[in-house]
Design an enzyme around this catalytic site. Structure first.
Site, PDB file in Angstrom:
ATOM      1  N   HIS A  67       0.843  -1.201   0.000  1.00 38.02           N
ATOM      2  CA  HIS A  67       0.000   0.000   0.000  1.00 38.02           C
ATOM      3  C   HIS A  67       0.879   1.253   0.000  1.00 38.02           C
ATOM      4  O   HIS A  67       0.687   2.156  -0.813  1.00 38.02           O
ATOM      5  CB  HIS A  67      -0.919  -0.037   1.230  1.00 38.02           C
ATOM      6  CG  HIS A  67      -1.772   1.172   1.413  1.00 38.02           C
ATOM      7  ND1 HIS A  67      -3.148   1.139   1.293  1.00 38.02           N
ATOM      8  CD2 HIS A  67      -1.454   2.463   1.705  1.00 38.02           C
ATOM      9  CE1 HIS A  67      -3.618   2.361   1.509  1.00 38.02           C
ATOM     10  NE2 HIS A  67      -2.622   3.181   1.765  1.00 38.02           N
ATOM     11  N   GLU A  68       1.868   1.270   0.896  1.00 40.03           N
ATOM     12  CA  GLU A  68       2.741   2.450   0.987  1.00 40.03           C
ATOM     13  C   GLU A  68       3.597   2.591  -0.268  1.00 40.03           C
ATOM     14  O   GLU A  68       3.873   3.701  -0.715  1.00 40.03           O
ATOM     15  CB  GLU A  68       3.636   2.368   2.231  1.00 40.03           C
ATOM     16  CG  GLU A  68       2.887   2.243   3.571  1.00 40.03           C
ATOM     17  CD  GLU A  68       1.762   3.247   3.750  1.00 40.03           C
ATOM     18  OE1 GLU A  68       1.886   4.395   3.269  1.00 40.03           O
ATOM     19  OE2 GLU A  68       0.739   2.895   4.361  1.00 40.03           O
ATOM     20  N   HIS A  71       1.781   4.461  -2.998  1.00 38.60           N
ATOM     21  CA  HIS A  71       1.947   5.909  -2.832  1.00 38.60           C
ATOM     22  C   HIS A  71       3.313   6.333  -3.387  1.00 38.60           C
ATOM     23  O   HIS A  71       3.432   7.283  -4.151  1.00 38.60           O
ATOM     24  CB  HIS A  71       1.912   6.297  -1.343  1.00 38.60           C
ATOM     25  CG  HIS A  71       0.563   6.221  -0.696  1.00 38.60           C
ATOM     26  ND1 HIS A  71      -0.540   6.899  -1.179  1.00 38.60           N
ATOM     27  CD2 HIS A  71       0.145   5.582   0.425  1.00 38.60           C
ATOM     28  CE1 HIS A  71      -1.580   6.661  -0.373  1.00 38.60           C
ATOM     29  NE2 HIS A  71      -1.192   5.862   0.601  1.00 38.60           N
TER      30      HIS A  71
END
Ligand SMILES: [Zn+2]
Ligand SMILES: [Zn+2]
Length: 158
Positions: A67-68, A71
């Site tokens: 998820h990170e 980004h």
């Protein structure tokens, strides 16, 4: 697991799932309580809550790292890197990252317990407060009705 091992892990996942290197810093941050991870747009660093590993295990942490990294890579590619962006949603699905930065309810409770509960006598809306509130000074935010103080069970079921 320490920061160095986390760094290697993030680099590995980056190459394996995104085909691109992770060239910044990854570290654990004990103060991250409401989210499992965080991406910093200024430094491009990634922080992971160590509590995630203890509570949910490595599989869940791998999803948070993905998820990170969504980004991270989209930001560096100057594409839509925020949760609401289509680029982000598509990439997240492709790599199988966690939809949300999962929160740790138990740790959050320990850190900032709600000790007071107020209830509107007209519409029964409940409000939780950490500090004592003088109910005579406040009205219900929904209907402006009177509030009453309700004793709160300080040992909620876990
Ligand atoms: Zn996020
Ligand atoms: Zn009300």
């Amino acid at each position: 697991m320490d920061d160095q091992e986390l760094q290697h892990w993030v680099e590995q996942i980056s190459l394996a799932s995104f085909g691109r290197p992770f060239l910044h810093q990854a570290r654990f941050n004990r103060r991250l309580r409401s989210t499992g991870g965080r991406y910093f747009t200024k430094s491009h660093d990634i922080e992971i809550s160590p509590g995630q590993l203890d509570t949910f295990g490595p599989e869940e942490v791998e999803k948070i790292i993905k998820h990170e990294l969504c980004h991270y890579h989209l930001h560096l590619l100057k594409r839509g890197f925020q949760h609401r962006d289509a680029d982000f949603k598509t990439l997240l699905e492709q790599v199988g990252g966690s939809r949300f930065c999962r929160s740790l309810p138990h740790m959050a409770m320990k850190q900032q317990p709600y000790r007071y509960k107020l209830e509107c006598v007209s519409c029964s809306t409940e409000y939780y407060r950490k500090r004592k509130v003088d109910v005579r000074k406040y009205a219900c935010g929904k209907c402006r009705g009177k509030l009453k103080s309700v004793p709160l069970d300080l040992n909620p079921r876990s």
